[in-house]
Design an enzyme around this catalytic site. Structure first.
Site, mmCIF file in Angstrom:
data_model
loop_
_atom_site.group_PDB
_atom_site.id
_atom_site.type_symbol
_atom_site.label_atom_id
_atom_site.label_comp_id
_atom_site.label_asym_id
_atom_site.label_seq_id
_atom_site.Cartn_x
_atom_site.Cartn_y
_atom_site.Cartn_z
ATOM 1 N N GLY A 1 0.814 -1.211 0.000
ATOM 2 C CA GLY A 1 0.000 0.000 0.000
ATOM 3 C C GLY A 1 0.848 1.261 0.000
ATOM 4 O O GLY A 1 2.079 1.208 0.156
ATOM 5 N N ASP A 2 0.179 2.403 -0.265
ATOM 6 C CA ASP A 2 0.828 3.721 -0.265
ATOM 7 C C ASP A 2 1.942 3.835 -1.303
ATOM 8 O O ASP A 2 2.934 4.537 -1.094
ATOM 9 C CB ASP A 2 1.370 4.067 1.145
ATOM 10 N N LYS B 1 -0.712 5.144 -5.678
ATOM 11 C CA LYS B 1 -1.841 4.777 -6.566
ATOM 12 C C LYS B 1 -2.691 5.996 -6.897
ATOM 13 O O LYS B 1 -3.150 6.143 -8.023
ATOM 14 C CB LYS B 1 -2.727 3.710 -5.891
ATOM 15 N N GLY C 1 -5.973 5.733 1.740
ATOM 16 C CA GLY C 1 -5.686 7.167 1.734
ATOM 17 C C GLY C 1 -4.873 7.437 0.490
ATOM 18 O O GLY C 1 -3.704 7.069 0.427
ATOM 19 N N HIS C 2 -5.509 7.991 -0.530
ATOM 20 C CA HIS C 2 -4.847 8.207 -1.820
ATOM 21 C C HIS C 2 -4.633 9.703 -2.031
ATOM 22 O O HIS C 2 -5.589 10.475 -2.036
ATOM 23 C CB HIS C 2 -5.695 7.621 -2.963
ATOM 24 N N GLN D 1 -4.990 -0.369 -1.101
ATOM 25 C CA GLN D 1 -3.996 -1.202 -0.411
ATOM 26 C C GLN D 1 -2.983 -1.760 -1.428
ATOM 27 O O GLN D 1 -2.720 -1.113 -2.422
ATOM 28 C CB GLN D 1 -4.671 -2.323 0.396
ATOM 29 N N VAL E 1 -1.683 8.616 5.506
ATOM 30 C CA VAL E 1 -2.689 9.617 5.148
ATOM 31 C C VAL E 1 -3.873 9.518 6.100
ATOM 32 O O VAL E 1 -4.465 10.508 6.510
ATOM 33 C CB VAL E 1 -3.186 9.353 3.701
ATOM 34 N N THR F 1 -4.178 7.585 9.221
ATOM 35 C CA THR F 1 -4.031 7.512 10.672
ATOM 36 C C THR F 1 -2.835 8.331 11.172
ATOM 37 O O THR F 1 -2.635 8.441 12.380
ATOM 38 C CB THR F 1 -3.824 6.044 11.118
ATOM 39 N N LYS G 1 8.476 7.597 -6.738
ATOM 40 C CA LYS G 1 9.334 8.106 -5.662
ATOM 41 C C LYS G 1 10.819 7.807 -5.836
ATOM 42 O O LYS G 1 11.535 7.665 -4.838
ATOM 43 C CB LYS G 1 8.822 7.605 -4.300
ATOM 44 N N ASP H 1 12.754 9.937 -6.728
ATOM 45 C CA ASP H 1 13.357 11.180 -6.224
ATOM 46 C C ASP H 1 13.633 11.109 -4.722
ATOM 47 O O ASP H 1 14.552 11.748 -4.218
ATOM 48 C CB ASP H 1 12.431 12.375 -6.519
HETATM 49 P P1 GDP Z 1 -1.514 5.589 -2.301
HETATM 50 O O1 GDP Z 1 -2.226 5.135 -1.090
HETATM 51 O O2 GDP Z 1 -0.907 4.459 -3.058
HETATM 52 O O3 GDP Z 1 -2.332 6.471 -3.175
HETATM 53 O O4 GDP Z 1 -0.284 6.478 -1.792
HETATM 54 P P2 GDP Z 1 -0.337 7.610 -0.631
HETATM 55 O O5 GDP Z 1 -1.018 8.803 -1.163
HETATM 56 O O6 GDP Z 1 -0.817 7.023 0.634
HETATM 57 O O7 GDP Z 1 1.213 7.866 -0.426
HETATM 58 C C1 GDP Z 1 2.038 8.268 -1.466
HETATM 59 C C2 GDP Z 1 2.669 9.640 -1.106
HETATM 60 O O8 GDP Z 1 3.749 9.911 -1.991
HETATM 61 C C3 GDP Z 1 1.724 10.805 -1.300
HETATM 62 O O9 GDP Z 1 2.030 11.789 -0.359
HETATM 63 C C4 GDP Z 1 2.005 11.287 -2.715
HETATM 64 O O10 GDP Z 1 1.691 12.658 -2.909
HETATM 65 C C5 GDP Z 1 3.482 11.048 -2.783
HETATM 66 N N1 GDP Z 1 4.033 10.725 -4.094
HETATM 67 C C6 GDP Z 1 3.495 9.977 -5.098
HETATM 68 N N2 GDP Z 1 4.387 9.806 -6.096
HETATM 69 C C7 GDP Z 1 5.508 10.459 -5.712
HETATM 70 C C8 GDP Z 1 6.796 10.630 -6.297
HETATM 71 O O11 GDP Z 1 7.120 10.118 -7.365
HETATM 72 N N3 GDP Z 1 7.696 11.357 -5.581
HETATM 73 C C9 GDP Z 1 7.401 11.914 -4.380
HETATM 74 N N4 GDP Z 1 8.354 12.600 -3.756
HETATM 75 N N5 GDP Z 1 6.202 11.763 -3.803
HETATM 76 C C10 GDP Z 1 5.284 11.052 -4.460
HETATM 77 P P1 IMO Z 2 -3.842 2.624 0.548
HETATM 78 O O1 IMO Z 2 -4.962 2.358 -0.396
HETATM 79 C C1 IMO Z 2 -1.294 0.974 3.693
HETATM 80 C C2 IMO Z 2 -3.173 -1.762 6.547
HETATM 81 C C3 IMO Z 2 -3.343 -1.314 7.981
HETATM 82 C C4 IMO Z 2 -3.201 -2.639 8.696
HETATM 83 C C5 IMO Z 2 -3.897 -3.608 7.750
HETATM 84 C C6 IMO Z 2 -5.336 -3.927 8.120
HETATM 85 O O2 IMO Z 2 -3.726 4.032 0.973
HETATM 86 O O3 IMO Z 2 -2.568 2.056 0.036
HETATM 87 P P2 IMO Z 2 -7.607 -2.569 7.948
HETATM 88 O O4 IMO Z 2 -8.015 -1.266 8.564
HETATM 89 O O5 IMO Z 2 -7.665 -2.574 6.460
HETATM 90 O O6 IMO Z 2 -8.304 -3.740 8.541
HETATM 91 O O7 IMO Z 2 -6.067 -2.737 8.358
HETATM 92 O O8 IMO Z 2 -3.863 -3.002 6.464
HETATM 93 N N1 IMO Z 2 -3.765 -0.865 5.531
HETATM 94 C C7 IMO Z 2 -3.039 -0.078 4.721
HETATM 95 N N2 IMO Z 2 -1.706 0.131 4.646
HETATM 96 N N3 IMO Z 2 -2.101 1.567 2.802
HETATM 97 C C8 IMO Z 2 -3.440 1.347 2.831
HETATM 98 O O9 IMO Z 2 -4.272 1.829 1.884
HETATM 99 C C9 IMO Z 2 -3.974 0.517 3.839
HETATM 100 N N4 IMO Z 2 -5.216 0.105 4.168
HETATM 101 C C10 IMO Z 2 -5.066 -0.751 5.191
HETATM 102 O O10 IMO Z 2 -2.336 -0.398 8.352
HETATM 103 O O11 IMO Z 2 -1.842 -3.001 8.771
HETATM 104 MG MG MG Z 3 -2.294 5.497 0.971
#
Ligand code: GDP
Ligand code: IMO
Ligand code: MG
Length: 428
Positions: A12-13, A16, A40-41, A225, A300, A302, A332, A334
């Site tokens: 995750g994170d 996406k 959290g996107h 995720q 994003v 928690t 990322k 960078d």
């Molecule tokens: P998601 O859950 O997969 O949508 O990812 P999140 O939004 O939770 O976390 C990704 C974080 O990295 C966010 O703060 C984005 O704004 C940031 N991000 C995405 N792509 C890049 C990148 O190529 N470089 C940097 N520095 N940040 C990025």
């Molecule tokens: P995005 O879409 C990262 C993790 C939680 C925990 C486990 C189970 O932003 O990538 P839950 O509340 O789903 O029962 O928690 O999954 N988790 C994530 N980790 N990015 C996420 O979403 C997540 N959604 C749930 O931290 O370990």
């Molecule tokens: Mg996220």
């Protein structure tokens, strides 16, 4: 016809939200098919940063249809809070650009209470959930006790199902988990108000998605995720409760597998994880702290600090197989700029063998020792690159290793959070 999946290849994170927003420019429909507001996107457009939880990341374009699929668990209060939040930032969210599946399961107040109390009762074996009620809601779905969006549209059905659930949950909450009973009347009244607001958004989304594909529209399925949080293929039980892998699209959006052509795996240039569970390449040292600070690796949803570690190609290779990936988008790169040496895990030493797949058993995984290859680093000018040619040679070598090891090409490279900080290497 072109329909494709954008999904997380790690824990995750991965970025996406950013990549969905980037690719949505050329899509007509953006569909979430699993998870809920545990996601959290982040999408950055101009000076605005949007944090999306439940609403698809296509919402920032006015002309796209955004779909919350039947596989998503919907907390309707969180949905309307998110709509208000987006409207506050100038976005328009109406039944013309957002529809919610009539078959989606509703997250109810008792799901959130159960999530927190169950975590407490697990003691040191807690999962580290987001506390959003995700697990208990999917449990009720499988148990056939869940309440769906379409049930909320029928007062009597809703009342009957809610009565049954509040009674059963209160028994469990008070007698087993030591919590406080919930009030049926308060929940009923609150959800009746929500029903009125939700009604215009409700649709049979399988029909909408099918018709769009048949009409040659471009449909983007946005995963939440990542592969290793999948309830079947992740690091069970340290996972979420849905199928985060590409297979989840069919059940979560009501379409057949022959209707999707491509799957883009979003892979962060290093690895992160939030919550508990195994993480072979985790760096519990200064380098891990440096990556966390430089990459702003805080959740994003928690606000929790994300655990950080080196890129793990065993994970990406497994992800390529399980999701049938047709390309990777690497984000990322960078963030790693400034490190003198960067490591990549190219296999696990397991007993007397070297393996390149992810074992099912956590006991076996604990015995796996990452085997690393070391690469020379690059500097922060990488963030200015807008074509593959402009990337530093060392970054190219790093990316080349990912392609060679996984056998999957990289179609997109992200060098910053903004839309324009994206390199298109080839058509996805
Ligand atoms: P998601 O859950 O997969 O949508 O990812 P999140 O939004 O939770 O976390 C990704 C974080 O990295 C966010 O703060 C984005 O704004 C940031 N991000 C995405 N792509 C890049 C990148 O190529 N470089 C940097 N520095 N940040 C990025
Ligand atoms: P995005 O879409 C990262 C993790 C939680 C925990 C486990 C189970 O932003 O990538 P839950 O509340 O789903 O029962 O928690 O999954 N988790 C994530 N980790 N990015 C996420 O979403 C997540 N959604 C749930 O931290 O370990
Ligand atoms: Mg996220």
């Amino acid at each position: 016809m072109s329909s494709f999946i954008v999904l997380g290849a790690q824990w995750g994170d991965e970025g996406k939200g950013k990549m969905t927003d980037f690719l949505a420019e050329n899509a007509d429909v953006v569909v979430r098919y699993q998870g809920g507001n545990n996601a959290g996107h982040t999408v950055v457009v101009g000076k605005n940063e949007y944090k999306l939880r439940l609403i698809p990341s296509g919402i920032l374009y006015e002309d796209k249809l955004n779909v919350i699929g039947n596989g998503v668990v919907v907390d309707p209060k969180a949905l309307f809070e998110e709509i208000s939040y987006l409207e506050g930032l100038g976005a328009k969210v109406t039944p013309n650009n957002l529809v919610v599946s009539d078959r989606a399961q509703l997250i109810m107040p008792y799901h959130k209470v159960l999530d927190k109390l169950k975590e407490k009762s697990r003691g040191k074996n807690d999962i580290g959930t987001t506390g959003r009620g995700i697990g208990p809601c999917y449990t009720d779905k499988a148990e056939r006790a869940g309440i769906r969006v379409c049930d909320l549209m029928h007062k009597e059905t809703f009342r009957e199902k809610l009565e049954y659930n509040v009674k059963a949950k209160n028994e469990y909450i008070t007698k087993v988990l030591g919590g406080e009973a919930l009030d049926f009347g308060a929940i009923y009244n609150e959800y009746m108000e929500i029903a009125k607001k939700l009604k215009p958004f409700v649709a049979d989304i399988s029909v909408r998605v099918y018709d769009a594909i048949k009409a040659d529209k471009d449909v983007l399925f946005e995963g939440a995720q990542g592969m290793l949080l999948d309830v079947d293929y992740g690091t069970y039980p340290y996972v979420t409760s849905s199928n985060t892998v590409a297979g989840g699209v069919c059940t979560g959006a009501g379409i057949g597998p022959t209707m999707v052509q491509k799957a883009v795996g979003i892979a962060k240039a290093y690895t992160t994880r939030v919550g508990k569970g195994p993480f072979p390449t985790e760096l519990e040292d200064e380098t891990g702290d440096w990556i966390r600070d430089n990459g702003h690796e805080f959740g994003v949803n928690t606000g929790r600090a994300r655990r950080c570690g080196w890129l793990d190609l065993v994970i990406l290779k497994t992800s390529a197989r399980i999701n049938g990936l047709t390309s990777f988008a690497v984000t990322k790169i960078d963030t790693l700029a400034g490190l003198d040496k960067i490591k990549i895990c190219v296999g696990y030493k397991f007993e007397d063998k070297v393996i390149d797949y992810f074992p099912a058993s956590l006991e076996d995984l604990a015995k796996c020792e990452p085997i690393y290859e070391e690469f020379d680093g690059w500097d922060s000018k990488v963030a200015d690159a807008r074509s593959y040619e402009e990337l530093p040679d060392n970054a190219k070598k790093y990316l080349d290793k990912i392609e060679k090891f996984t056998g999957v090409k990289i179609s997109l490279i992200s060098v910053g959070p903004r839309r324009d900080q994206t390199i298109v290497v080839s058509d996805i």
